[in-house]
Structure formats: structure tokens, C-alpha cells
Design an enzyme around this catalytic site. Sequence first.
Site, PDB file in Angstrom:
ATOM      1  N   ASP A  40       0.813  -1.210   0.000  1.00 34.53           N
ATOM      2  CA  ASP A  40       0.000   0.000   0.000  1.00 34.53           C
ATOM      3  C   ASP A  40       0.851   1.266   0.000  1.00 34.53           C
ATOM      4  O   ASP A  40       2.073   1.223   0.176  1.00 34.53           O
ATOM      5  CB  ASP A  40      -0.914   0.022   1.231  1.00 34.53           C
ATOM      6  CG  ASP A  40      -2.145  -0.852   1.062  1.00 34.53           C
ATOM      7  OD1 ASP A  40      -2.435  -1.237  -0.078  1.00 34.53           O
ATOM      8  OD2 ASP A  40      -2.811  -1.142   2.071  1.00 34.53           O
ATOM      9  N   LYS A  62      -3.528   3.672  -2.540  1.00 35.49           N
ATOM     10  CA  LYS A  62      -4.728   4.474  -2.761  1.00 35.49           C
ATOM     11  C   LYS A  62      -4.579   5.829  -2.085  1.00 35.49           C
ATOM     12  O   LYS A  62      -3.980   5.943  -1.013  1.00 35.49           O
ATOM     13  CB  LYS A  62      -5.960   3.774  -2.176  1.00 35.49           C
ATOM     14  CG  LYS A  62      -6.245   2.384  -2.732  1.00 35.49           C
ATOM     15  CD  LYS A  62      -7.389   1.732  -1.979  1.00 35.49           C
ATOM     16  CE  LYS A  62      -7.644   0.311  -2.472  1.00 35.49           C
ATOM     17  NZ  LYS A  62      -8.709  -0.354  -1.685  1.00 35.49           N
ATOM     18  N   MET A 177      -8.954   8.284   8.669  1.00 35.99           N
ATOM     19  CA  MET A 177      -9.339   8.646   7.296  1.00 35.99           C
ATOM     20  C   MET A 177     -10.431   9.716   7.293  1.00 35.99           C
ATOM     21  O   MET A 177     -11.346   9.677   6.463  1.00 35.99           O
ATOM     22  CB  MET A 177      -9.819   7.400   6.527  1.00 35.99           C
ATOM     23  CG  MET A 177      -8.846   6.240   6.535  1.00 35.99           C
ATOM     24  SD  MET A 177      -9.510   4.747   5.753  1.00 35.99           S
ATOM     25  CE  MET A 177     -10.853   4.361   6.883  1.00 35.99           C
TER      26      MET A 177
END
Length: 380
Positions: A40, A62, A177
Site C-alpha cells: 500500500d 490508494k 481517514m
Amino acid sequence: MPHSTGETRVYLVGAGPGDPGLLTLKGRAAIERADVLVYDRLVSPRLLGYARPDCELVYVGKTPDHHTLPQHKINALLVKKALAGNVVVRLKGGDPFVFGRGGEEAEELRDHGLPYEVVPGVTSAIAAPAYAGIPVTHRDAASSFTVITGHERDGKGTSAIPWGQVARLKGTLVFLMGMENLPRIVDNLVGHGMDPATPAAVVRYGTWPMQRTVCAPLASLEERVGEEGIENPAVIVVGQVAALRGRLSWAERKPLFGKTVVVTRARHQASALASSLEERGAQVLEFPAIEIAPPDRPAPARRGDGRYRGVPLGRVHERERGGRLLRRGRGPAPRRPLPGRSRGGGHRHGNPGGARGPRHHAGPGCAGVLRRGSRRAAGG
């Protein structure tokens, strides 16, 4: 399809929040075994160095507005690589089962009968506040903490977060997030009864050398974040424990915090120096500028025929390889430090080879050896 009981083919590994030292021993062992490493965005580049040179590295990182691969294609990639007979490591930031979608990947593997293991990682929900000097629990401030997603699944008509209950909790709230939705988070908490003066903090790049922390009362947190230019990735902490940062901050006080150091040593020699620099707070970029290889024509160095008065061995790798050449040569290695046989220096020159290197005199480096020789020649 029932879950296979065969040898593990896929490891879902938590890489931790960013500091490479927070990777678990089991996580490192899995990386070292991997034929394919799928990783990631928020994985420290240092962790990729644990992989074998022939390991296939696949980036699937991402950002909030861009996905290198959508999740269903990542799932399919893991299945494809595992079915081809590879040992696959899915290396995910933080913990794979804490808002990491590791559960979805595990379901896909199970559906295809592929054996897998989950290697938990240190979650940023705890580590980022800790590196900012904020304990998520404290006997005098919070007896519990709640971890909440700040980015709910697209397409939900209404929020699944029970804001009325969350706003009344007396412990610590940690949102992951959530930077894109910070205004909504603040509005929901205050709108459902939380005191606008509640201490709060945002920790960007928690545990990384470029970590930044902003503290403010909840009602003015959004304004302070905008003034400081704090963006993703970040962790939001709300609760009385945030007020402890002023007393407990430690990571930002390290002597090299905020500095970036490029290490140009050969890769196999860089880790010790890199670890030492990171202990002092630096961000380390490994950029090997040399590659150590045996000489094309090593025969003269192995003769031991007395044609050489001395061999200068200036650095660690020179002493190591020089020692191997002398031990393989026909001439006997000296049994005591003999100036004129070989001279070593460079980093860690206090160890003149030991069991691995030649038995040679360890000086303060080639420069010092040359300076002393010049003085002797001049009668100094």
C-alpha cells in the site's frame, strides 16, 4: 468453497503506521518469504528491503481521490498470484483488519480455497497519538477509547455512526481517514451535545519523520488545521487526553526530527546506519551508490609471494573481502598486528575484522595512515 488446510500461500500483514521499527517480527518473516509483495501507499519503503531480490513488488496504493487498483481487482490479483504457486504477502498500512479492508480480502481467498494467515499490525489509531504525546487512555482523563471511520462507504444515504451516542461518550474518540470530512465530524459532535471546548488534535503522518501535530478546542480545530495546511493522511483525536500533548510530546524533540538523510552505502551495509539515524528522528532514504563484487582478476592478491609491502583496507567492505582473500591465499595471514601488512579504517575501524576479517592493524582510516607516512618521510 471450504477453507483449505494446506500450506499458507497468502499472508495479510499489517505494516504498522509508518515507522519501520514498528513492524512485527512475524511480519518481517513473512516478507522475507514472499515471492510476490503487494503493498500500500502508507508502507515504509524500508520494509520493501526485507524482500528477496527476486521478489515481485506490486504497488496498489490508494489516495482519497485515486486508486491504483480498485479493491475488487486487488482481491483478484491476490488470488491469481497465489493460484500460480507463489507465496504472496499483502502488506497493508496499520493493521489489516482495522479499516484496512483485510476482511474482504480474506473472504475472497477463502472463497477460492486458498490458505492464508493474518499478521496483525500496530494501528495508527494508537500509534499516531502516542508519537504525538497523546495517550488514548489515562486514569485521570479517559477510561476507554473508540475508533471510528471518518470515511464511510460511498453510496450510504445516511450515516451509520450513532452520533448522539458518540458525542456523549466520556472517553477518547479516534477518527481514521477523516480529514476530508473534518467539518462534518466537528458539526456532528458539537451538534449532538459535545462541549465545543473539548481538547482535540490532528496528527498528520503519525510515526513518520515528517509527523506534524495541531491541537485546538474542538470548535476551532478545523480553522487551525486550515491555517497549518494539515492534510491526509491524518488521525483525529478528540477528548481530554489531547490536552496532555504539551507535557508528553517526545518524538518531535529528537535531535534529527524533520531532517532527511540519504544513505549511499551498499544495501547490505546501510541498515545499521539507517536504524541509528532513525532512532534520532531522521527520515532515511537508502540510495546505494556502490555495489560490492569480487575482483575480476583476484589472483595477484592471493599469491602471498611477498611482492606487496602492505594492502590499505579503508572501509568495512574492503576489510571483509580483503580478509577472505588473505585466508584463501597461499601465504600465511599475520598472527599479530603488523604495520605494513594491512591497514584498516573507515566506519567501525575499532574492530579489525575479528573472525570475519584479516588479522590486520586497525588505524583511524587511510587518510590517517597516509598522513603519518608523510610525516615519517619528512623526518617529522
